[in-house]
Design a protein around this motif. Structure first.
Motif, PDB file in Angstrom:
ATOM      1  N   GLU A 192      20.165 -10.513  -7.077  1.00 56.11           N
ATOM      2  CA  GLU A 192      20.578 -11.544  -8.026  1.00 56.11           C
ATOM      3  C   GLU A 192      21.229 -10.935  -9.260  1.00 56.11           C
ATOM      4  O   GLU A 192      22.270 -11.418  -9.719  1.00 56.11           O
ATOM      5  CB  GLU A 192      19.373 -12.398  -8.423  1.00 56.11           C
ATOM      6  N   ARG A 193      20.655  -9.883  -9.793  1.00 56.13           N
ATOM      7  CA  ARG A 193      21.217  -9.260 -10.996  1.00 56.13           C
ATOM      8  C   ARG A 193      22.584  -8.641 -10.703  1.00 56.13           C
ATOM      9  O   ARG A 193      23.513  -8.751 -11.510  1.00 56.13           O
ATOM     10  CB  ARG A 193      20.251  -8.202 -11.540  1.00 56.13           C
ATOM     11  N   THR A 194      22.716  -8.029  -9.543  1.00 56.40           N
ATOM     12  CA  THR A 194      23.992  -7.435  -9.179  1.00 56.40           C
ATOM     13  C   THR A 194      25.049  -8.514  -8.986  1.00 56.40           C
ATOM     14  O   THR A 194      26.197  -8.343  -9.414  1.00 56.40           O
ATOM     15  CB  THR A 194      23.843  -6.551  -7.932  1.00 56.40           C
ATOM     16  N   PHE A 195      24.663  -9.628  -8.372  1.00 58.44           N
ATOM     17  CA  PHE A 195      25.600 -10.751  -8.254  1.00 58.44           C
ATOM     18  C   PHE A 195      26.031 -11.242  -9.628  1.00 58.44           C
ATOM     19  O   PHE A 195      27.207 -11.507  -9.868  1.00 58.44           O
ATOM     20  CB  PHE A 195      24.993 -11.913  -7.468  1.00 58.44           C
ATOM     21  N   MET A 196      25.095 -11.385 -10.555  1.00 67.01           N
ATOM     22  CA  MET A 196      25.446 -11.863 -11.896  1.00 67.01           C
ATOM     23  C   MET A 196      26.427 -10.897 -12.564  1.00 67.01           C
ATOM     24  O   MET A 196      27.408 -11.332 -13.171  1.00 67.01           O
ATOM     25  CB  MET A 196      24.195 -12.049 -12.751  1.00 67.01           C
ATOM     26  N   ASN A 197      26.174  -9.594 -12.442  1.00 67.93           N
ATOM     27  CA  ASN A 197      27.076  -8.601 -13.029  1.00 67.93           C
ATOM     28  C   ASN A 197      28.453  -8.640 -12.373  1.00 67.93           C
ATOM     29  O   ASN A 197      29.478  -8.551 -13.059  1.00 67.93           O
ATOM     30  CB  ASN A 197      26.489  -7.201 -12.900  1.00 67.93           C
ATOM     31  N   LEU A 198      28.477  -8.771 -11.053  1.00 72.92           N
ATOM     32  CA  LEU A 198      29.737  -8.834 -10.312  1.00 72.92           C
ATOM     33  C   LEU A 198      30.566 -10.035 -10.741  1.00 72.92           C
ATOM     34  O   LEU A 198      31.751  -9.909 -11.080  1.00 72.92           O
ATOM     35  CB  LEU A 198      29.446  -8.889  -8.811  1.00 72.92           C
ATOM     36  N   ILE A 199      29.951 -11.187 -10.745  1.00 71.51           N
ATOM     37  CA  ILE A 199      30.677 -12.420 -11.070  1.00 71.51           C
ATOM     38  C   ILE A 199      31.111 -12.402 -12.529  1.00 71.51           C
ATOM     39  O   ILE A 199      32.231 -12.812 -12.856  1.00 71.51           O
ATOM     40  CB  ILE A 199      29.834 -13.654 -10.711  1.00 71.51           C
ATOM     41  N   GLN A 200      30.266 -11.886 -13.415  1.00 67.00           N
ATOM     42  CA  GLN A 200      30.654 -11.804 -14.828  1.00 67.00           C
ATOM     43  C   GLN A 200      31.844 -10.862 -15.008  1.00 67.00           C
ATOM     44  O   GLN A 200      32.734 -11.132 -15.815  1.00 67.00           O
ATOM     45  CB  GLN A 200      29.484 -11.353 -15.694  1.00 67.00           C
ATOM     46  N   SER A 201      31.900  -9.788 -14.254  1.00 65.04           N
ATOM     47  CA  SER A 201      33.043  -8.877 -14.331  1.00 65.04           C
ATOM     48  C   SER A 201      34.324  -9.572 -13.888  1.00 65.04           C
ATOM     49  O   SER A 201      35.392  -9.365 -14.484  1.00 65.04           O
ATOM     50  CB  SER A 201      32.797  -7.630 -13.476  1.00 65.04           C
ATOM     51  N   CYS A 202      34.228 -10.412 -12.858  1.00 66.25           N
ATOM     52  CA  CYS A 202      35.390 -11.190 -12.410  1.00 66.25           C
ATOM     53  C   CYS A 202      35.837 -12.162 -13.499  1.00 66.25           C
ATOM     54  O   CYS A 202      37.040 -12.297 -13.772  1.00 66.25           O
ATOM     55  CB  CYS A 202      35.070 -11.953 -11.120  1.00 66.25           C
ATOM     56  N   ILE A 203      34.877 -12.814 -14.127  1.00 60.80           N
ATOM     57  CA  ILE A 203      35.182 -13.753 -15.211  1.00 60.80           C
ATOM     58  C   ILE A 203      35.833 -13.003 -16.383  1.00 60.80           C
ATOM     59  O   ILE A 203      36.829 -13.451 -16.951  1.00 60.80           O
ATOM     60  CB  ILE A 203      33.913 -14.498 -15.673  1.00 60.80           C
ATOM     61  N   ASP A 204      35.256 -11.858 -16.740  1.00 55.06           N
ATOM     62  CA  ASP A 204      35.800 -11.071 -17.853  1.00 55.06           C
ATOM     63  C   ASP A 204      37.234 -10.645 -17.577  1.00 55.06           C
ATOM     64  O   ASP A 204      38.085 -10.700 -18.470  1.00 55.06           O
ATOM     65  CB  ASP A 204      34.940  -9.838 -18.104  1.00 55.06           C
ATOM     66  N   LEU A 205      37.504 -10.215 -16.354  1.00 55.16           N
ATOM     67  CA  LEU A 205      38.866  -9.808 -15.996  1.00 55.16           C
ATOM     68  C   LEU A 205      39.810 -11.004 -16.067  1.00 55.16           C
ATOM     69  O   LEU A 205      40.907 -10.904 -16.628  1.00 55.16           O
ATOM     70  CB  LEU A 205      38.893  -9.190 -14.602  1.00 55.16           C
ATOM     71  N   ALA A 206      39.376 -12.131 -15.527  1.00 61.74           N
ATOM     72  CA  ALA A 206      40.206 -13.337 -15.569  1.00 61.74           C
ATOM     73  C   ALA A 206      40.476 -13.750 -17.013  1.00 61.74           C
ATOM     74  O   ALA A 206      41.607 -14.110 -17.361  1.00 61.74           O
ATOM     75  CB  ALA A 206      39.527 -14.471 -14.805  1.00 61.74           C
TER      76      ALA A 206
END
Length: 141
Positions: free
Chosen positions: A43-57
């Motif tokens: 779950e934590r890795t998913f949150m970090n992954l998705i947040q990185s995608c959001i940050d890049l966008a």
């Protein structure tokens, strides 16, 4: 103007988190549902992954003067509207934002069966997001 260092860093994080999640696959659904430590790591890795995608966008949207802005889903939508993301990837990444919100804010109980299924069936969307944004960035330079 898009900052190349930020784009490269975010793409690297996306790649690392996706690879980490791929390494967490392999146990049965029953084993996963019974292992609280693995659940928390996933779950934590998913949150970090998705947040990185959001940050890049968000960085691309702001740097390129794209719209709309405001919510995390809007940040993803702006890349789709600009043709940076394919419609399928845009849709899946917008769903991922909702998934991150459930994990981060614990809206109700997290359904571990769903998390397991996403872990095993949907990581390719993050690879595709990474590929499409990297391709756009390379073509632009």
């Amino acid at each position: 103007m898009v900052d190349a260092e930020i784009v490269v860093d975010k793409l690297r994080y996306i790649n690392e988190y996706t690879n980490d999640l791929k390494q967490m696959r392999g146990m049965s659904k029953a084993e996963y549902v019974d292992d609280l430590i693995v659940q928390r790591a996933v779950e934590r890795t998913f949150m970090n992954l998705i947040q990185s995608c959001i940050d890049l966008a968000q960085h691309i949207r702001a740097s390129e003067g794209l719209s709309p802005s405001g919510t995390a889903k809007n940040e993803i939508a702006s890349l789709g509207n600009a043709g940076i993301l394919s419609p399928d990837v845009q849709e899946q990444m917008e769903e991922a934002v909702g998934f991150r919100n459930v994990l981060a804010h614990r809206y109700g109980d997290v359904n571990h069966d769903v998390v397991y299924d996403v872990l095993h069936d949907d990581l390719h969307w993050f690879d595709q997001f990474q590929q499409e944004t990297a391709q756009w960035f390379q073509q632009r330079n």
